[in-house]
Design an enzyme around this catalytic site. Structure first.
Site, PDB file in Angstrom:
ATOM      1  N   ASP A   1     -18.592   2.335   0.186  1.00 31.47           N
ATOM      2  CA  ASP A   1     -18.594   2.037   1.546  1.00 31.47           C
ATOM      3  C   ASP A   1     -19.964   2.695   2.113  1.00 31.47           C
ATOM      4  OD1 ASP A   1     -17.187   1.494   4.053  1.00 31.47           O
ATOM      5  OD2 ASP A   1     -16.548   3.391   4.174  1.00 31.47           O
TER       6      ASP A   1
ATOM      7  N   TYR B   1     -22.517   2.983   6.221  1.00 29.83           N
ATOM      8  CA  TYR B   1     -22.529   3.508   7.153  1.00 29.83           C
ATOM      9  C   TYR B   1     -23.654   2.840   8.111  1.00 29.83           C
ATOM     10  CZ  TYR B   1     -22.319   7.997  10.313  1.00 29.83           C
ATOM     11  OH  TYR B   1     -22.229   8.816  11.400  1.00 29.83           O
TER      12      TYR B   1
ATOM     13  N   HIS C   1     -22.017   3.305  16.022  1.00 31.24           N
ATOM     14  CA  HIS C   1     -21.079   4.140  15.224  1.00 31.24           C
ATOM     15  C   HIS C   1     -21.693   5.543  14.848  1.00 31.24           C
ATOM     16  CE1 HIS C   1     -17.710   5.662  13.012  1.00 31.24           C
ATOM     17  NE2 HIS C   1     -18.589   5.601  11.654  1.00 31.24           N
TER      18      HIS C   1
ATOM     19  N   ARG D   1     -22.321  16.678  16.620  1.00 28.88           N
ATOM     20  CA  ARG D   1     -23.521  17.536  16.782  1.00 28.88           C
ATOM     21  C   ARG D   1     -24.037  17.169  18.485  1.00 28.88           C
ATOM     22  NH1 ARG D   1     -23.957  14.593  12.286  1.00 28.88           N
ATOM     23  NH2 ARG D   1     -25.622  13.022  13.280  1.00 28.88           N
TER      24      ARG D   1
ATOM     25  N   GLU E   1     -10.928   2.219  10.280  1.00 28.56           N
ATOM     26  CA  GLU E   1     -12.132   1.875  10.261  1.00 28.56           C
ATOM     27  C   GLU E   1     -12.387   0.308  10.225  1.00 28.56           C
ATOM     28  OE1 GLU E   1     -14.568   6.042   8.875  1.00 28.56           O
ATOM     29  OE2 GLU E   1     -14.501   4.382   7.676  1.00 28.56           O
TER      30      GLU E   1
ATOM     31  N   GLU F   1     -14.240  -2.841   9.359  1.00 29.58           N
ATOM     32  CA  GLU F   1     -15.168  -3.069   8.453  1.00 29.58           C
ATOM     33  C   GLU F   1     -15.057  -4.520   7.999  1.00 29.58           C
ATOM     34  OE1 GLU F   1     -16.376  -0.602   5.757  1.00 29.58           O
ATOM     35  OE2 GLU F   1     -15.605   1.416   6.601  1.00 29.58           O
TER      36      GLU F   1
ATOM     37  N   ASP G   1     -10.917   0.677   6.321  1.00 33.29           N
ATOM     38  CA  ASP G   1     -10.833   1.772   5.512  1.00 33.29           C
ATOM     39  C   ASP G   1     -10.323   3.104   6.026  1.00 33.29           C
ATOM     40  OD1 ASP G   1     -11.848   3.185   3.117  1.00 33.29           O
ATOM     41  OD2 ASP G   1     -13.807   3.686   3.835  1.00 33.29           O
TER      42      ASP G   1
ATOM     43  N   ARG H   1      -9.102  12.101   9.254  1.00 34.32           N
ATOM     44  CA  ARG H   1     -10.327  12.829   9.824  1.00 34.32           C
ATOM     45  C   ARG H   1     -10.238  14.417   9.752  1.00 34.32           C
ATOM     46  NH1 ARG H   1     -13.910   9.024   9.959  1.00 34.32           N
ATOM     47  NH2 ARG H   1     -13.333   7.184  11.326  1.00 34.32           N
TER      48      ARG H   1
ATOM     49  N   GLN I   1     -10.942  14.907   5.863  1.00 36.64           N
ATOM     50  CA  GLN I   1     -12.235  14.729   5.642  1.00 36.64           C
ATOM     51  C   GLN I   1     -13.185  15.857   6.454  1.00 36.64           C
ATOM     52  OE1 GLN I   1     -13.453  11.193   7.361  1.00 36.64           O
ATOM     53  NE2 GLN I   1     -15.685  11.333   6.648  1.00 36.64           N
TER      54      GLN I   1
ATOM     55  N   TYR J   1     -15.599  17.623   3.567  1.00 37.17           N
ATOM     56  CA  TYR J   1     -16.809  16.657   3.132  1.00 37.17           C
ATOM     57  C   TYR J   1     -18.179  17.529   3.047  1.00 37.17           C
ATOM     58  CZ  TYR J   1     -19.163  16.778   7.639  1.00 37.17           C
ATOM     59  OH  TYR J   1     -19.705  17.098   8.906  1.00 37.17           O
TER      60      TYR J   1
ATOM     61  N   LYS K   1     -10.449   9.933   2.353  1.00 38.07           N
ATOM     62  CA  LYS K   1     -10.884   8.419   2.448  1.00 38.07           C
ATOM     63  C   LYS K   1     -10.416   7.601   1.192  1.00 38.07           C
ATOM     64  CE  LYS K   1     -14.119   6.985   4.785  1.00 38.07           C
ATOM     65  NZ  LYS K   1     -13.945   6.337   5.984  1.00 38.07           N
TER      66      LYS K   1
ATOM     67  N   THR L   1      -7.385   1.732   1.060  1.00 38.30           N
ATOM     68  CA  THR L   1      -8.553   0.870   1.660  1.00 38.30           C
ATOM     69  C   THR L   1      -7.879  -0.523   1.912  1.00 38.30           C
ATOM     70  OG1 THR L   1     -10.373   2.171   0.986  1.00 38.30           O
ATOM     71  CG2 THR L   1     -10.726  -0.004   1.715  1.00 38.30           C
TER      72      THR L   1
ATOM     73  N   THR M   1     -17.978   1.265   9.404  1.00 41.67           N
ATOM     74  CA  THR M   1     -17.412   1.157  10.713  1.00 41.67           C
ATOM     75  C   THR M   1     -18.285   0.306  11.587  1.00 41.67           C
ATOM     76  OG1 THR M   1     -16.320   3.110  10.683  1.00 41.67           O
ATOM     77  CG2 THR M   1     -16.203   2.149  12.521  1.00 41.67           C
TER      78      THR M   1
ATOM     79  N   GLU N   1     -13.886   7.299  17.782  1.00 39.92           N
ATOM     80  CA  GLU N   1     -14.717   6.928  18.821  1.00 39.92           C
ATOM     81  C   GLU N   1     -14.139   6.361  20.009  1.00 39.92           C
ATOM     82  OE1 GLU N   1     -18.209   4.331  17.088  1.00 39.92           O
ATOM     83  OE2 GLU N   1     -16.682   4.480  15.782  1.00 39.92           O
TER      84      GLU N   1
END
Length: 403
Positions: free
Chosen positions: A117, A119, A124, A133, A191, A193, A225, A229, A232, A236, A245, A249, A338, A352
């Site tokens: 998978d 990114y 996204h 952040r 997600e 995808e 997917d 959250r 994760q 992670y 995750k 899927t 995503t 999001e």
């Protein structure tokens, strides 16, 4: 309406002909099928009846033999199928092998080998960076514009559209909690995808170049997917996604061959950083695809992400995935990551869309931050085809059920 008389403009007309695997009512036997309108053609039985040399590839319980046959065979089989459903002299022979979609059970179309998978959406990645952040000078990580970020997932939990998704349990720890707790995820997400299906394998130690993408990749499908959250977020660091995750899927039942999407090819977004030679596609044919995705929860559309905005292309992802010498296998599946556009209504995850739960969605059946038991998520999509006709990509759907 007779099966061959597909209405003009039908997104599953002879210009499309996506592949799947199905079982007839009352049977567990699986066979390769090709969609035409609201019917599915038993491609193997039709090939046998017509004395086709492609019967050995099509009269099978999975797409893998066809996937492994290579690009020349893919093109030859597609031309034959197009003739079977459009040339009147073939129609009497194959008519008995066309079955209403409502009468069959669609199966996982291929045996999944490895799953990766990515990114690849800048929108996204920037949204996620701003959420987690907010004080960072740049919402992207320093490597993001230099390579397609990805991770290896779990192929054994790839399931076909329509399969229920059991809410996963695991460890989670909110920032203010003194210690982790165990239990069902309370921040279950989607997600939106696109998945790419590998046909021809590669040798260990031999990277696949950008220009060889279409020699190895057979086609694409829709992919959801699912993501826990809260699980994760706790697990992670430092190694990345794992239990949050790997529980499910979902992929669509139809694999659209790349040859059906020639009119949908577009240039990717402008590159803002110089790329290393193995990723530099400035002299290559357009590597993006104009796919229009729709995300619905309980029948209510919440987002329409445009795949054309993806910064990294499927060819670049394949090149990066193999540049260290990792080999491809028939049935490998890799997800785009995503898909999110620049506008709020184009975001491909609830993370999001609700800005990490701070801005709930207003749905007809109540507010949502993350998924509740009983929620049904459906991704659907289409691509532009020749003469303004749409190419349907089908749908991938899943219902959340309690553990």
């Amino acid at each position: 309406m007779p099966p061959f008389e597909v209405p003009e403009g039908d997104p599953f007309g002879p210009h499309n002909l996506p592949y799947g695997v199905f079982s007839r009512a009352g049977s567990q036997e699986r066979t390769v099928g090709v969609r035409l309108g609201d019917h599915v053609l038993d491609a193997g039985a039709a090939a046998v009846a017509l004395g086709s040399p492609y019967a050995a590839l099509l009269a099978r319980p999975t797409l893998n033999p066809l996937l492994a046959a290579g690009r020349t065979a893919w093109s030859d089989v597609r031309r034959a199928l197009t003739a079977w459903v459009t040339v009147p002299s073939h129609q009497e022979t194959i008519a008995p092998f066309l079955h209403p979609l409502s009468s069959v059970t669609l199966r996982l179309p291929f045996e999944v080998a490895d799953y990766v998978d990515f990114y690849a959406s800048e929108n996204h990645a920037r949204n996620v960076g701003q959420i987690f952040r907010p004080d960072a000078e740049d919402s992207l990580t320093p490597n993001w514009k230099h390579l397609p970020i990805g991770y290896h997932g779990r192929s054994g939990t790839v399931v076909v559209s329509g399969t229920d998704v059991v809410r996963p349990s695991g460890q989670r720890k909110a920032p203010g909690d003194p210690a982790p707790v165990f239990g069902p995820s309370v921040r279950l997400d989607i997600e939106a995808e696109v998945g790419f299906v590998v046909g021809v394998p590669s040798r260990l130690g031999r990277p696949v170049a950008l220009e060889d993408f279409r020699e190895h990749v057979f086609g694409l499908c829709l992919l959801n997917d699912w993501s826990a959250r809260d699980i994760q977020a706790w697990e992670y660091v430092p190694l990345g996604p794992f239990l949050g995750k790997s529980f499910a899927t979902s992929v669509s039942a139809w694999i659209t061959p790349l040859d059906a999407l020639e009119e949908a090819r577009v240039a990717p977004p402008e590159r803002t950083h110089p790329l290393l030679p193995y990723l530099d596609d400035s002299e290559e044919e357009p590597g993006g695809y104009d796919l229009r995705i729709s995300v619905a929860i309980n029948g209510h559309v919440v987002s329409e992400p445009p795949f054309s905005t993806m910064y990294w292309t499927a060819a670049q992802q394949l090149a990066h995935m193999t540049v260290n010498g990792a080999s491809l296998r028939t049935g490998d599946l890799y997800g785009s990551g995503t898909v999110s556009g620049a506008e709020p209504a184009q975001r491909g995850s609830l993370l999001e869309l609700t800005w990490n739960g701070r801005e709930p969605l207003e749905l007809p059946d109540g507010k949502r931050t993350f998924l509740e038991d009983g929620d049904v998520v459906t991704l659907s999509a289409w691509a532009p085809g020749a003469n303004g006709v749409r190419v349907g990509l089908g749908e991938v759907t899943g219902r959340i059920v309690a553990d």
